[in-house]
Design an enzyme around this catalytic site. Sequence first.
Site, mmCIF file in Angstrom:
data_model
loop_
_atom_site.group_PDB
_atom_site.id
_atom_site.type_symbol
_atom_site.label_atom_id
_atom_site.label_comp_id
_atom_site.label_asym_id
_atom_site.label_seq_id
_atom_site.Cartn_x
_atom_site.Cartn_y
_atom_site.Cartn_z
ATOM 1 N N GLU A 90 -2.853 -6.938 7.597
ATOM 2 C CA GLU A 90 -1.526 -6.722 8.173
ATOM 3 C C GLU A 90 -1.350 -7.542 9.450
ATOM 4 O O GLU A 90 -2.332 -7.946 10.091
ATOM 5 C CB GLU A 90 -1.353 -5.223 8.479
ATOM 6 C CG GLU A 90 -0.057 -4.849 9.182
ATOM 7 C CD GLU A 90 1.189 -5.111 8.347
ATOM 8 O OE1 GLU A 90 1.447 -6.299 8.066
ATOM 9 O OE2 GLU A 90 1.912 -4.146 8.019
ATOM 10 N N HIS A 96 0.823 -1.213 0.000
ATOM 11 C CA HIS A 96 0.000 0.000 0.000
ATOM 12 C C HIS A 96 0.856 1.261 0.000
ATOM 13 O O HIS A 96 2.052 1.235 0.308
ATOM 14 C CB HIS A 96 -0.925 0.009 1.225
ATOM 15 C CG HIS A 96 -0.173 0.031 2.542
ATOM 16 N ND1 HIS A 96 0.367 1.177 3.080
ATOM 17 C CD2 HIS A 96 0.127 -0.961 3.411
ATOM 18 C CE1 HIS A 96 0.965 0.903 4.223
ATOM 19 N NE2 HIS A 96 0.831 -0.398 4.455
#
Length: 438
Positions: free
Chosen positions: A280, A195
Amino acid sequence: LAFNTSCSGVTFTKMDSDFAAALEALRLGSSIQQRLVDFGVTSKEDLRYIRYDDLKKEGFNLVQQRKIMSLCDVAWTMQKKDSGEIDKKLEGTVDSLDSLLPMAGTVSMLHHEESDVTDTGEVEDECKDESDDPLVKLTRSCRLRKLRRDSTNVINEGTHLGVQERKGGKERRKGSLFWHAQLQRRPMRLIFIRHGESEANVNRKLTQVVPDHALHLTAEGRRQALDAGARLRSIVTNEKMRFCVSPYVRTRETMNGILNAWDLSEWQRGWVREDVRLREQEYGNYDSPDIKKFHSLKKKFGPFYYRFPEGESIADCYDRASLYVEHLYRSWNDNLAQNHVIVGHGAMILVTLCRLLRIPAHEFDSLDSLGNCEFVVLERPVDDAKFNISYTWCEGKPKDFQGGLRRKPHAAQQIEIWSGDPEDPLLTSQGEANVSSS
């Protein structure tokens, strides 16, 4: 192999006796055998001309399909051995033979990884088998050889860690039903993208009051996402796409930025799917005020195994990655896209690559972090389903064709492991403080 008998003017086709015996050994009785005969399958060689979908259409359940098709590998190996095209060293590559042994357990797709059987020479006959059945002997031999499986050949010299193809690996994959099926539908590229810059990348204290999954991209992160879309489009041009994204806010926003490289008229149904397994590593519900202390403790304990309070260790993430890789294998059975893009998080991308490429766990700690919107591009040749890392690509830099993942400039020293040699000196664990045994 098949022969006909005539009775009252009616012709019946019978099954090859060896094939029937092999089916009986798998507890597939006369009713299953007759259905196969009606389907036109009367020998093991006939199995080479049908697919799982054919058996499914004929009403065979999943277990029956796998049992029947496992004999196809046996037929291929026996034929090659009889013709002199395959030697004993290659017999261990027929993975599906496990299903032939009683109590062998379930055959998992994860057994067929991005690694090959090690070529270590002859294997001792540790399990003597009194049976004269060549099928039983071959099955037993293949099982023994699988005990000698090793992790992928890793090259960790210099600034990058790469994966080396084992000698003869491509030829061995040609004899595997799993790899044959994957070759038909696997994408040509598998691209991982981290990201863009998030709010926590510039202000870590924010995670003490805002959940990690709710963090937005910064203005710089949005620019990086748009640039990532342009770079991705330069790679894939007008080829078919498939995207998978972590459900966190920052990854979804990165995904939206990337998609700006395509016109709305080009979008296709089912292009983008979320997968919670790509999230994550969890450091706790909110970052603790002692988070720096935890990270310091992580370095001492070992980054791969240290679990944050109320959170996860990298080893926990590895379990998630294993589930996701198995999902990828299944999803590629009906894939039509040439490119599969995964937008996720730095640590989770590295863990998934370690799982996919079978990089040993102890090597994870030596890997350098990925940059925001950095690409890791895996590609494969047309005639082989196995992926290899082609290059990485950071914004504003040329593509890095070192063929691996960057290593940290000063990687931690590996723990020495006893080789098994009785003459080796005893190894002891050394801590910062002397701890007496009770």
